[in-house]
Design an enzyme around this catalytic site. Structure first.
Site, PDB file in Angstrom:
ATOM      1  N   GLU A 149     -10.634  70.801  80.128  1.00 52.92           N
ATOM      2  CA  GLU A 149      -9.229  70.747  79.702  1.00 52.92           C
ATOM      3  C   GLU A 149      -9.085  71.399  78.343  1.00 52.92           C
ATOM      4  OE1 GLU A 149      -7.240  67.000  79.393  1.00 52.92           O
ATOM      5  OE2 GLU A 149      -7.968  66.259  81.321  1.00 52.92           O
ATOM      6  N   GLU A 198       4.758  67.182  82.575  1.00 48.94           N
ATOM      7  CA  GLU A 198       4.878  65.826  83.130  1.00 48.94           C
ATOM      8  C   GLU A 198       6.119  65.182  82.521  1.00 48.94           C
ATOM      9  OE1 GLU A 198       0.719  63.954  83.842  1.00 48.94           O
ATOM     10  OE2 GLU A 198       0.541  65.129  82.009  1.00 48.94           O
ATOM     11  N   LYS A 201       6.429  61.282  82.244  1.00 51.39           N
ATOM     12  CA  LYS A 201       5.372  60.520  81.583  1.00 51.39           C
ATOM     13  C   LYS A 201       5.958  59.717  80.421  1.00 51.39           C
ATOM     14  CE  LYS A 201       0.569  61.168  80.187  1.00 51.39           C
ATOM     15  NZ  LYS A 201      -0.503  62.176  80.009  1.00 51.39           N
ATOM     16  N   GLU A 207       3.086  64.796  75.050  1.00 47.13           N
ATOM     17  CA  GLU A 207       2.364  64.688  76.322  1.00 47.13           C
ATOM     18  C   GLU A 207       3.186  65.199  77.506  1.00 47.13           C
ATOM     19  OE1 GLU A 207      -0.786  63.538  77.036  1.00 47.13           O
ATOM     20  OE2 GLU A 207      -1.237  63.382  74.907  1.00 47.13           O
TER      21      GLU A 207
END
Length: 225
Positions: A149, A198, A201, A207
């Site tokens: 990642e 996302e 999320k 994030e």
């Protein structure tokens, strides 16, 4: 499939002692299916496994994870499998006020860190080489490293901007086939996090904004692989 990651950043964490037995079970299943040569079993770790990571040649795994990682590294070496590492210069930049943003974005005009005979112009290389150094100290000098990642958020505040994300990702793509100062010319197999934002999320923040595509599937960047 190229790899099966048994646990994502489970070391250090709760019950790290179950990771290796699970890896062995998966390895046995692959051998039974005669797939052990095509699919490698590993586990994914973050920079939280380091006791020391600077300078890169001083990279060493912390005493807290040593006894857990030692047999895992031996398992990887004996099966020709890589260690999977999540490498985020973005988080290192946030956590260290002495790091220059250009160093994190691959845009430094010259050497930033000199480590013996090795010279570092970007933080990604320094982090990867710290993993190589730590593996060597644990007897895993022949264990390959795969960056499982890496990425940069495009929104959420501070240096999490679309321009910085575009810069980081473009430079990353152009750089990884050059190797690192410790292993020049050795392609660093690297995976970008993530395909899509996302958007649901929680809690919301940076994030939500790591995707190469927005949540509505529209492309966020112009990237060339």
């Amino acid at each position: 499939f190229r790899y099966i990651a048994v646990g994502n950043e489970r070391i250090p964490g709760a019950h790290p002692e179950i990771v290796l037995p699970a890896m062995k079970n998966i390895q046995n299943a692959l051998q039974a299916a005669e797939l052990q040569g095509r699919i490698k079993v590993s586990t994914s770790v973050s920079t939280g496994v380091f006791g020391t990571s600077y300078p890169p040649s001083a990279g060493v795994f912390s005493s807290d994870v040593h006894d857990t990682l030692q047999p895992i590294v031996s398992f990887l070496a004996s099966n020709g499998a890589p260690l999977l590492a999540n490498v985020y210069p973005y988080f290192s930049y946030l956590g260290n006020p002495n790091i220059n943003l250009n160093y994190a974005l691959f845009t430094s005009p010259g050497t930033v860190v000199t480590d013996g005979p090795l010279q570092y112009q970007n933080l990604f290389d320094a982090m990867v080489d710290a993993f190589f150094s730590a593996l060597e100290k644990m007897g895993g000098g022949n264990v390959k490293l795969v960056v499982s990642e890496t990425g940069w958020p495009s929104d959420g505040g501070g240096v999490a901007t679309q321009q910085n994300a575009q810069t980081y990702l473009s430079n990353l793509i152009n750089h990884v086939n050059q190797g690192t100062p410790k292993k020049p010319g050795v392609n660093i197999e690297t995976y970008i996090f993530a395909i899509f934002d996302e958007n649901m999320k929680q809690p919301g923040g940076t994030e939500n904004h790591y995707g190469l595509f927005n949540a509505n599937k529209s492309p966020k960047y112009s990237l060339h692989f």
